[in-house]
Design a protein around this motif. Structure first.
Motif, PDB file in Angstrom:
ATOM      1  N   ALA A 121      -0.441  17.976  60.696  1.00  0.00           N
ATOM      2  CA  ALA A 121      -2.059  17.203  60.025  1.00  0.00           C
ATOM      3  C   ALA A 121      -1.300  17.831  58.401  1.00  0.00           C
TER       4      ALA A 121
ATOM      5  N   GLY B 250       2.372  28.882  52.445  1.00  0.00           N
ATOM      6  CA  GLY B 250       2.287  28.873  53.165  1.00  0.00           C
ATOM      7  C   GLY B 250       1.851  28.023  54.284  1.00  0.00           C
TER       8      GLY B 250
ATOM      9  N   ALA C  11       6.137  28.375  57.604  1.00  0.00           N
ATOM     10  CA  ALA C  11       6.765  28.869  59.702  1.00  0.00           C
ATOM     11  C   ALA C  11       7.869  28.087  59.246  1.00  0.00           C
TER      12      ALA C  11
HETATM   13  N1  AR6 Z   1       2.436  24.644  63.622  1.00  0.00           N
HETATM   14  C1  AR6 Z   1       1.375  23.616  63.318  1.00  0.00           C
HETATM   15  N2  AR6 Z   1       0.497  23.500  62.882  1.00  0.00           N
HETATM   16  C2  AR6 Z   1       0.224  24.357  61.146  1.00  0.00           C
HETATM   17  C3  AR6 Z   1       0.956  25.709  61.656  1.00  0.00           C
HETATM   18  C4  AR6 Z   1       1.801  25.860  62.719  1.00  0.00           C
HETATM   19  N3  AR6 Z   1       2.785  26.964  62.754  1.00  0.00           N
HETATM   20  N4  AR6 Z   1       0.611  26.412  60.784  1.00  0.00           N
HETATM   21  C5  AR6 Z   1       0.082  25.586  59.984  1.00  0.00           C
HETATM   22  N5  AR6 Z   1      -0.599  24.655  60.871  1.00  0.00           N
HETATM   23  P1  AR6 Z   1      -0.607  23.097  55.511  1.00  0.00           P
HETATM   24  P2  AR6 Z   1      -0.947  20.779  53.487  1.00  0.00           P
HETATM   25  C6  AR6 Z   1      -1.618  23.166  59.957  1.00  0.00           C
HETATM   26  O1  AR6 Z   1      -1.676  24.668  54.739  1.00  0.00           O
HETATM   27  O2  AR6 Z   1      -2.227  20.918  53.301  1.00  0.00           O
HETATM   28  C7  AR6 Z   1       2.288  25.450  51.715  1.00  0.00           C
HETATM   29  O3  AR6 Z   1       1.433  26.464  51.046  1.00  0.00           O
HETATM   30  C8  AR6 Z   1      -3.009  24.137  58.979  1.00  0.00           C
HETATM   31  O4  AR6 Z   1      -3.649  24.404  60.294  1.00  0.00           O
HETATM   32  O5  AR6 Z   1       0.536  23.486  56.028  1.00  0.00           O
HETATM   33  O6  AR6 Z   1      -0.013  19.928  53.170  1.00  0.00           O
HETATM   34  C9  AR6 Z   1       2.976  24.094  51.142  1.00  0.00           C
HETATM   35  O7  AR6 Z   1       3.934  25.293  50.691  1.00  0.00           O
HETATM   36  C10 AR6 Z   1      -3.448  22.538  58.614  1.00  0.00           C
HETATM   37  O8  AR6 Z   1      -4.254  22.321  59.951  1.00  0.00           O
HETATM   38  O9  AR6 Z   1      -0.009  21.858  54.579  1.00  0.00           O
HETATM   39  C11 AR6 Z   1       1.860  23.696  50.023  1.00  0.00           C
HETATM   40  O10 AR6 Z   1       2.542  24.042  48.637  1.00  0.00           O
HETATM   41  C12 AR6 Z   1      -1.944  21.641  58.429  1.00  0.00           C
HETATM   42  O11 AR6 Z   1      -1.106  22.179  59.938  1.00  0.00           O
HETATM   43  C13 AR6 Z   1       0.720  23.141  50.519  1.00  0.00           C
HETATM   44  O12 AR6 Z   1       0.592  24.648  51.541  1.00  0.00           O
HETATM   45  C14 AR6 Z   1      -1.623  21.595  57.282  1.00  0.00           C
HETATM   46  O13 AR6 Z   1      -1.951  22.547  56.397  1.00  0.00           O
HETATM   47  C15 AR6 Z   1       0.832  22.115  51.756  1.00  0.00           C
HETATM   48  O14 AR6 Z   1      -0.297  22.084  51.970  1.00  0.00           O
END
Ligand code: AR6
Length: 180
Positions: A122, A39, A44
């Motif tokens: 983040a 996700g 992305a």
């Molecule tokens: N651009 C910038 N920020 C984003 C985007 C984007 N396109 N999409 C989401 N965010 P996360 P984690 C923000 O869940 O907590 C994954 O499934 C989002 O709103 O991407 O480190 C992986 O496979 C949030 O503030 O990362 C791992 O299993 C931030 O980016 C797990 O999730 C991080 O959200 C990693 O979790």
């Protein structure tokens, strides 16, 4: 958009999409240990980079908590992707230590590849549940400590997905760099 300068180096916070940072050499992935799609940011980045990214990453997986590894950027407009495994909040303790390791290792790895500009999301503040205020404090404390001693990296951008997160990161940046 908020920006600070420190000894000729720039740190800034913007609201945006990590897959659309055309002007920077590297972007950071909030990865999973297997370096596969998922996700959030990982989903992305893999979707925008194309299937070659997963193929390149497979031999490097699994990565450890707090570790950073580097790959090409494939169909993204950058040259590199730095992949970091952040802590699951409340599980990988102390979470602040492991989150700081991500930022430090990502910056040092980028520097060792003579990268000048890099964008971070983040890390851990989405699926991994890290409260955004704490995540922003750790991110900015670490960048303000590490950046001054790097030889190549001179431009760090935090790309936040919401106005609220951008405001939190901007405040943490102003306060960390006022102390630096
Ligand atoms: N651009 C910038 N920020 C984003 C985007 C984007 N396109 N999409 C989401 N965010 P996360 P984690 C923000 O869940 O907590 C994954 O499934 C989002 O709103 O991407 O480190 C992986 O496979 C949030 O503030 O990362 C791992 O299993 C931030 O980016 C797990 O999730 C991080 O959200 C990693 O979790």
């Amino acid at each position: 958009m908020a920006q600070v300068e420190l000894n000729g180096k720039t740190v800034e916070c913007v609201r945006g999409d990590i897959t659309r940072q055309d002007d920077l050499e590297a972007v950071v992935n909030a990865a999973n240990a297997q370096l596969m799609s998922g996700g959030g940011v990982a989903g992305a980045l893999h979707a925008a980079a194309g299937p070659g990214l997963a193929e390149e990453c497979r031999p490097m997986a699994p990565i450890r908590l707090g570790e950073a590894v580097i790959s090409g950027a494939h169909n993204l407009p950058n040259q590199y992707i730095v992949h970091c495994l952040g802590p699951v909040y409340g599980v990988d303790e102390p979470s602040n230590h492991w989150l700081a390791e991500c930022y430090r290792n990502a910056l040092e790895l980028a520097d060792s590849k003579t990268i000048e500009s890099i964008a971070f999301p983040a890390i851990s503040a989405g699926a991994f549940g890290y409260p955004v205020e704490g995540a922003a404090e750790v991110a900015m404390a670490t960048v303000s400590q590490v950046l001054p001693r790097l030889g190549s990296v001179r431009y760090v951008r935090f790309v936040l997905f919401s106005d609220a997160d951008e405001a939190v990161f901007s405040r943490a940046m102003e306060s960390a760099f006022a102390k630096a």
